[in-house]
Scaffold this active site. Structure first.
Site, mmCIF file in Angstrom:
data_model
loop_
_atom_site.group_PDB
_atom_site.id
_atom_site.type_symbol
_atom_site.label_atom_id
_atom_site.label_comp_id
_atom_site.label_asym_id
_atom_site.label_seq_id
_atom_site.Cartn_x
_atom_site.Cartn_y
_atom_site.Cartn_z
ATOM 1 N N HIS A 113 0.836 -1.205 0.000
ATOM 2 C CA HIS A 113 0.000 0.000 0.000
ATOM 3 C C HIS A 113 0.874 1.259 0.000
ATOM 4 O O HIS A 113 0.728 2.133 -0.855
ATOM 5 C CB HIS A 113 -0.918 -0.018 1.233
ATOM 6 N N GLU A 114 1.799 1.311 0.941
ATOM 7 C CA GLU A 114 2.642 2.512 1.035
ATOM 8 C C GLU A 114 3.593 2.609 -0.157
ATOM 9 O O GLU A 114 3.911 3.706 -0.622
ATOM 10 C CB GLU A 114 3.415 2.530 2.358
ATOM 11 N N HIS B 279 1.808 4.422 -2.853
ATOM 12 C CA HIS B 279 1.931 5.883 -2.656
ATOM 13 C C HIS B 279 3.333 6.336 -3.075
ATOM 14 O O HIS B 279 3.504 7.380 -3.702
ATOM 15 C CB HIS B 279 1.726 6.240 -1.180
ATOM 16 N N GLU C 111 -4.606 7.932 -3.192
ATOM 17 C CA GLU C 111 -5.122 6.665 -2.661
ATOM 18 C C GLU C 111 -5.385 5.666 -3.791
ATOM 19 O O GLU C 111 -5.273 4.454 -3.587
ATOM 20 C CB GLU C 111 -6.384 6.939 -1.836
HETATM 21 ZN ZN ZN Z 1 -3.156 5.213 1.667
#
Ligand code: ZN
Length: 506
Positions: A268-269, A272, A298
Site C-alpha cells: 500500500h505505502e 503511494h 489513494e
Molecule cells: Zn493510503
C-alpha cells in the site's frame, strides 16, 4: 511595473520556498514517527509549529495576491492545462482557501484540534463518547463557520470536500456512492452466506518479523519502488512521505502472527511511494511537481496493494518465494488456499482492517453521517445511535461499543470532515485505471505472473504521475479512462474476482 511574466517567476520562487518549508516540516514529522526520543516531543512540536506558521505566512502574504492578479492578466496560451495556466489555477485555489478563513478561526481550530485529539484518545480507550462530545461539538461548529467563509454553491459540505478533493462535489460523490452501495450490499450478503469460506488460519501462523521486512522490501523493490531514493521503517501508524526528488520514504508495522498487516501494508505505502517517485523532479516546488490530491494518491496505493498485490497473477510469481521465506508456515499450503485466505471477505467493525469488498461501505456510512452533521440535520448527541443504525444496515453487525463504532477514527478530532470520501474515490479511480491499463496492455497479467511490473508502472507514469497537478482528479480520470467517475469498473472487478472465490453469482 511588474509584467505578468515577472509576476509568474516571482510566484515560482515563493512556491518553491513554501515547498521547501513544508518538506523540512515533513522530514521532522517522519523523524517524530520513527526515531525521535520520546522526550523530544515538546521541542519537535515547537519546531513544527514554527515551520507551519512560516509556510502559512508565505502563502497568505498580500503580495502573493497582487502577483497572482498580475500574472493572471498575462497571455498564457489557449491550453487551460498548459504549465503556467495549471500552476496559476492551483496557486489561486490555495491562496483563496487560505486567505478566506480569518487567522483567528484557523488558530481556534488548531487549538480545538489539539484538545480534541487528546480527548478522543481517552474517549476511544474508555469507549466513552461523552468525553469526546463537547470537543466534537466545538469542532463541528468551527467547521461550519469555515464553510461559510470558503463559500459553496450547493451544500456546505462541498466546501470541506474541496479541501481534500478539489473540484469534486457532494452531489457527484453521492450519485456514484449510491450506485456502488446498491451493488455491494447484495454481493456482501451472498459472500457471507456462501458455504465456501477460506482457511484464514494459514495467515495467522509464525512469520518472523526480520523476514517480513526483507520479503516486503524485496516485493516493493520488484514493483519499482526505488530504495536508493527511499527507505522502509517501522511505525505505529504507517504512512508514506515524499520529502522531495530522490527522497520518498515508506513505513509499515508488523504482526508476527499475521501475514497481511506487514506485507500488504508495505505494498500500500509502496503504491503511494511509486506515485511520489514518479512526479517530475524538474517541476519540484510548483503544483506541476505535486500529486493531484488525496483521491488520486489513494488510487495508487489501492491499485498496487489490491488490484495487483492481492491478485492471483502476482502470487503465481511471489508465492513460491513466500514459501522459501517461511518454509515452516507456508510449506504445506497450496497457492489457491493462500490466495483465497489473502482475499477473505468478512464484515468487521474496524475500517482500517476491512477487506476490498466491505471497505467502501465503511466510507459511505461516514460520508452520510458527515453530511448530516455539517448540514445540521444530525445533533452531536445522536451520532453514536445514527452510526450504529447505519452500520447494521450496511454490514449486518450490531456495534457493541463506540470504540468499535463512531470513536474508531482520528479524523473528526482534528476537523477532517470531507477526508473520508477520498478513500472510496481512490478505490473507484483505481478500478477505472486498472481496467484502462488492461485494455491498453492486454498481456499485463501474464507479465505479473512472470514477476514483471514495469509495463504497468510505465503506463501509470506516462498517464498520471508525470502530470503532477496539471489536471484535477475528475479530469485525469476522464482523460485516462475515457469515462467520468463511475462505480462500474469496481463492481465488475469485484464480481470477477470474488464470484469464483466464494462461488457466488450476484
Ligand atoms: Zn493510503
Amino acid at each position: 511595473m511588474t509584467t505578468p511574466q515577472q509576476a509568474y517567476q516571482d510566484l515560482c520562487a515563493i512556491s518553491r520556498e513554501i515547498t521547501l518549508v513544508n518538506s523540512i516540516g515533513g522530514l521532522l514529522s517522519w523523524d517524530r514517527e520513527t526515531y525521535m526520543p520520546a522526550q523530544g516531543a515538546a521541542i519537535r512540536a515547537e519546531q513544527n509549529a514554527y515551520l507551519s506558521g512560516q509556510g502559512h505566512r508565505l502563502l497568505t502574504d498580500p503580495r502573493v495576491g497582487e502577483l497572482l492578479s498580475t500574472a493572471e492578466a498575462g497571455d498564457w496560451g489557449a491550453d487551460p492545462y498548459g504549465d503556467e495556466r495549471a500552476n496559476l489555477r492551483e496557486w489561486r485555489h490555495s491562496y483563496d482557501r487560505s486567505t478566506k478563513i480569518p487567522t483567528s478561526l484557523v488558530e481556534e481550530m488548531s487549538r480545538a484540534a489539539v484538545l480534541g485529539q487528546t480527548a478522543w484518545t481517552e474517549a476511544r480507550r474508555k469507549s466513552d463518547f461523552q468525553i469526546f462530545k463537547p470537543h466534537l461539538a466545538k469542532i463541528i461548529n468551527l467547521s461550519r463557520q469555515t464553510t461559510d467563509y470558503i463559500g459553496y454553491t450547493e451544500t456546505p459540505y462541498d466546501a470541506l470536500l474541496d479541501e481534500y478533493e478539489p473540484g469534486e462535489t457532494t452531489a457527484n460523490v453521492k450519485r456514484v456512492f449510491e450506485a456502488l452501495r446498491d451493488e455491494l450490499l447484495p454481493l456482501v450478503q451472498a459472500i457471507v452466506a456462501s458455504p465456501r469460506q477460506p482457511r484464514t488460519d494459514i495467515l495467522n501462523r509464525d512469520f518472523p518479523i526480520d523476514r517480513q521486512k526483507l520479503f516486503g522490501e524485496a516485493a516493493a523493490a520488484a514493483l519499482g519502488y526505488n530504495l536508493l531514493g527511499g527507505r522502509l521503517d517501522t511505525v505505529v501508524h504507517p504512512f508514506c512521505i515524499g520529502i522531495g526528488p530522490g527522497d520518498v520514504r515508506i513505513t509499515t508495522r508488523y504482526t508476527q502472527n499475521f501475514f497481511n498487516e506487514g506485507f500488504f501494508g508495505i505494498l500500500h505505502e509502496a503504491g503511494h511511494g511509486l506515485y511520489e517517485q514518479g512526479l517530475p523532479a524538474a517541476a519540484f516546488g510548483t503544483p506541476l511537481g505535486e500529486a493531484v490530491g488525496m483521491g488520486i494518491h489513494e488510487s495508487q496505493s489501492r491499485l498496487w496493494e489490491n488490484f495487483l498485490g492481492r491478485g492471483l497473477p502476482f502470487w503465481r510469481h511471489f508465492f513460491p518465494r513466500a514459501q522459501q521465506t517461511y518454509p515452516a508456515s507456508l510449506g504445506d499450503v497450496s497457492l489457491d488456499d493462500f490466495y483465497f485466505a489473502a482475499n477473505t471477505v468478512k464484515p468487521s467493525f474496524i475500517r482500517v482492517e476491512a477487506d476490498e469488498v466491505t471497505y467502501n461501505l465503511h466510507i459511505m456510512l461516514r460520508f452520510e453521517i458527515e453530511q448530516a452533521i455539517i448540514s445540521g440535520d444530525l445533533a452531536v448527541d445522536d451520532i453514536p445511535a445514527a452510526w450504529n443504525e447505519l452500520f447494521t444496515k450496511y454490514l449486518g453487525l450490531k456495534v457493541p461499543d463506540d470504540s468499535l463504532g463512531c470513536l474508531q477514527d482520528v479524523h473528526w478530532s482534528f476537523g477532517g470532515f470531507g477526508y473520508f470520501p477520498t478513500y472510496a474515490l481512490g478505490t473507484l479511480y483505481a478500478a477505472q485505471f486498472y481496467e484502462a491499463a488492461l485494455q491498453a496492455l492486454p498481456n499485463l497479467e501474464e507479465q505479473f505472473a512472470a514477476g514483471d511490473y514495469s509495463a504497468l508502472l510505465n503506463w501509470l507514469r506516462t498517464n498520471i504521475y508525470q502530470h503532477g497537478k496539471r489536471y484535477r482528479s475528475r479530469e485525469i480520470v476522464e482523460r485516462v479512462t475515457g469515462q467520468p467517475t463511475s462505480h462500474r469498473p469496481l463492481t465488475d472487478y469485484l464480481r470477477r474476482k470474488f464470484g469464483p472465490l466464494y462461488q457466488v453469482n450476484v
